[in-house]
Design a protein around this motif. Structure first.
Motif, short mmCIF file in Angstrom:
data_model
loop_
_atom_site.label_atom_id
_atom_site.label_comp_id
_atom_site.label_asym_id
_atom_site.label_seq_id
_atom_site.Cartn_x
_atom_site.Cartn_y
_atom_site.Cartn_z
N UNK A 293 1.08 -0.64 -0.13
CA UNK A 293 0.23 0.09 0.00
C UNK A 293 0.50 1.59 0.18
N UNK A 294 1.92 1.05 0.59
CA UNK A 294 2.86 2.56 0.91
C UNK A 294 3.71 2.42 -0.20
N UNK A 295 3.92 2.01 -1.26
CA UNK A 295 4.53 2.05 -2.65
C UNK A 295 3.76 2.36 -3.57
N UNK A 296 2.13 1.92 -3.54
CA UNK A 296 0.67 2.11 -3.85
C UNK A 296 1.33 3.75 -3.77
N UNK A 297 0.84 4.20 -2.83
CA UNK A 297 1.26 5.75 -2.22
C UNK A 297 1.93 6.57 -3.14
N UNK A 299 3.58 5.80 -5.98
CA UNK A 299 2.84 5.97 -7.71
C UNK A 299 1.71 5.79 -7.67
N UNK A 300 1.23 7.27 -7.06
CA UNK A 300 -0.39 7.47 -7.78
C UNK A 300 -1.28 6.85 -7.37
N UNK A 301 -1.05 5.03 -6.81
CA UNK A 301 -1.94 4.24 -6.50
C UNK A 301 -1.43 2.93 -6.91
N UNK A 302 -0.69 3.15 -8.25
CA UNK A 302 -0.17 1.29 -8.90
C UNK A 302 1.37 1.55 -8.32
N UNK A 303 1.57 0.22 -8.21
CA UNK A 303 2.88 -0.44 -7.78
C UNK A 303 4.05 0.27 -8.58
N UNK A 304 3.70 0.70 -9.91
CA UNK A 304 4.52 1.32 -11.23
C UNK A 304 4.28 2.66 -11.43
N UNK A 305 5.21 3.41 -11.93
CA UNK A 305 5.05 4.43 -12.66
C UNK A 305 6.23 5.37 -13.87
N UNK A 306 5.35 5.39 -14.74
CA UNK A 306 7.32 4.68 -16.39
C UNK A 306 6.85 6.06 -16.39
N UNK A 307 6.64 7.46 -16.37
CA UNK A 307 6.81 8.89 -16.11
C UNK A 307 8.21 9.41 -15.61
N UNK A 308 8.94 9.39 -17.27
CA UNK A 308 10.34 10.09 -16.96
C UNK A 308 10.44 11.18 -15.64
N UNK A 309 11.43 11.38 -15.11
CA UNK A 309 11.54 12.80 -13.87
C UNK A 309 10.68 11.94 -12.60
N UNK A 310 9.97 11.22 -12.44
CA UNK A 310 8.91 11.07 -11.22
C UNK A 310 9.36 9.75 -10.75
N UNK A 311 9.56 8.53 -11.72
CA UNK A 311 9.41 7.14 -12.13
C UNK A 311 10.79 7.01 -11.25
N UNK A 312 12.00 7.29 -10.87
CA UNK A 312 13.06 6.66 -9.56
C UNK A 312 12.79 7.63 -8.59
N UNK A 313 11.39 8.68 -8.13
CA UNK A 313 11.75 9.18 -7.15
C UNK A 313 10.88 9.35 -6.58
#
Length: 358
Positions: A293-297, A299-313
């Motif tokens: 749940x913390x990981x989802x929080x 990345x906007x409700x998902x376990x992953x975020x593929x957007x450059x600029x935000x996916x790593x941080x």
């Protein structure tokens, strides 16, 4: 930390997940499992196998703007270290294997890596730019001790006086200290050591076949003492697993001589979401739901975020707190460390493998 009874020790992934490129899926049926139990046979072959490959090229252009490197070279595909969070797991699907246990057990060896690198560096059209070993899987994973492909690659970089970066979490990099020292004389090498946690118990379950924390810290100290520029990566930070260790870890690596530190926040892209979820419910059942749940929080409700600029941080309160802690830690423990950049000016004179006289 309480492992479930069906946890496979010595491996990260606990299953082989379906390859999205494969038209067929595989599962263990009860009658097969019962047969294996009656015959005393292993359900899975737990051995690591090596598969020789001979690619046409070896230096990869990196197009991602938030990775921090332009070119990478991976002598091996797949990695026996078995880090459960590894983003490189997905790449194994392109070879026809699973991102789960196959990634750790079926290691593709690029037997012609040295010849391809030499061809690249001697090309008249090649302009020197740092090449990183490895941007995908660890160039010092266990089989390197026997095959020594990475060592021969470093000899080639030295021959052509070409800048090279190294990313590893294995103390085996110390074996090549003689080459690293020669490269460092001309500012041609930079080593990134991954230290995810200071707790050996966490390391053992998170990164089962990697060097111990003690050996990794000793590696940072020894390379730094020999004049090799060392950056430490705390990657990834996983909430409720290692997120409380930022300040003590930065303090520790600063005392060992590291020049800098960086971090990423965990993201579970592609098949890794399912692999990690299965793993944490078996490795840490008491806190699995909380961590997910913390990981989802982040990345906007998902376990992953593929957007450059935000996916790593990541984003949100947790990501902000991590960024603030790193800023404080670096100002406190690494503020006066010198900046380092790799030297790209010598290669042109050594493009044919030796110094030009005229």
């Amino acid at each position: 930390m309480s492992l479930s009874q069906d946890f496979i020790k010595g491996r990260g992934a606990q299953q082989n997940v379906h390859n999205k490129f494969d038209a067929h899926s595989h599962e263990f049926r009860d009658d097969f499992l019962n047969y294996c139990a009656a015959e005393g046979d292993e359900v899975r072959d737990s051995r690591t196998s090596l598969i020789d490959t001979f690619p046409k090229t070896i230096v990869n252009k990196v197009n991602s703007p938030d990775v921090g490197l332009n070119y990478s070279l991976n002598p091996y595909q797949g990695c026996e270290h078995g880090c459960i969070y590894c983003y490189a797991r997905n790449s194994h699907e392109y070879w026809g294997y699973s991102a789960g246990l196959d990634f750790e057990q079926k290691i593709l060896v690029k037997q012609n890596a040295v010849e391809l690198l030499e061809k690249k560096l001697s090309s008249k059209s090649w302009q020197a730019s740092p090449i990183v070993l490895s941007g995908n899987t660890d160039c010092y994973q266990p089989i390197e001790k026997k095959l020594q492909i990475t060592r021969r690659l470093l000899q080639t970089f030295l021959k052509y006086r070409h800048p090279v970066g190294i990313i590893t979490k294995n103390a085996l990099v110390q074996r090549d200290l003689d080459l690293l020292k020669e490269l460092a004389k001309d500012d041609l090498v930079h080593v990134n050591i991954s230290v995810t946690s200071l707790a050996e118990e966490t390391r053992r379950v998170l990164e089962p076949r990697t060097a111990s924390i003690k050996k990794r810290l000793q590696t940072v100290e020894r390379l730094s003492a020999e004049g090799i520029p060392v950056n430490v990566m705390m990657a990834p930070i996983i909430p409720s697993i290692n997120s409380h260790e930022i300040m003590p870890l930065v303090k520790e690596i600063s005392e060992r001589g590291a020049l800098s530190v960086g971090y990423t926040i965990v993201r579970l892209n592609g098949a890794i979401g399912g692999i990690f979820t299965d793993w944490i419910k078996k490795a840490m059942p008491d806190r699995a739901d909380k961590v997910l749940h913390q990981i989802e929080n982040i990345h906007g409700g998902s376990l992953n975020d593929s957007r450059f600029g935000t996916r790593m941080k990541g984003e949100g309160e947790f990501a902000t707190q991590v960024a603030q802690q790193f800023k404080i830690a670096k100002n406190k423990y690494l503020k006066d460390r010198k900046k380092f950049s790799l030297n790209c000016d010598l290669h042109e004179e050594f493009k044919d493998g030796q110094l030009k006289l005229f």
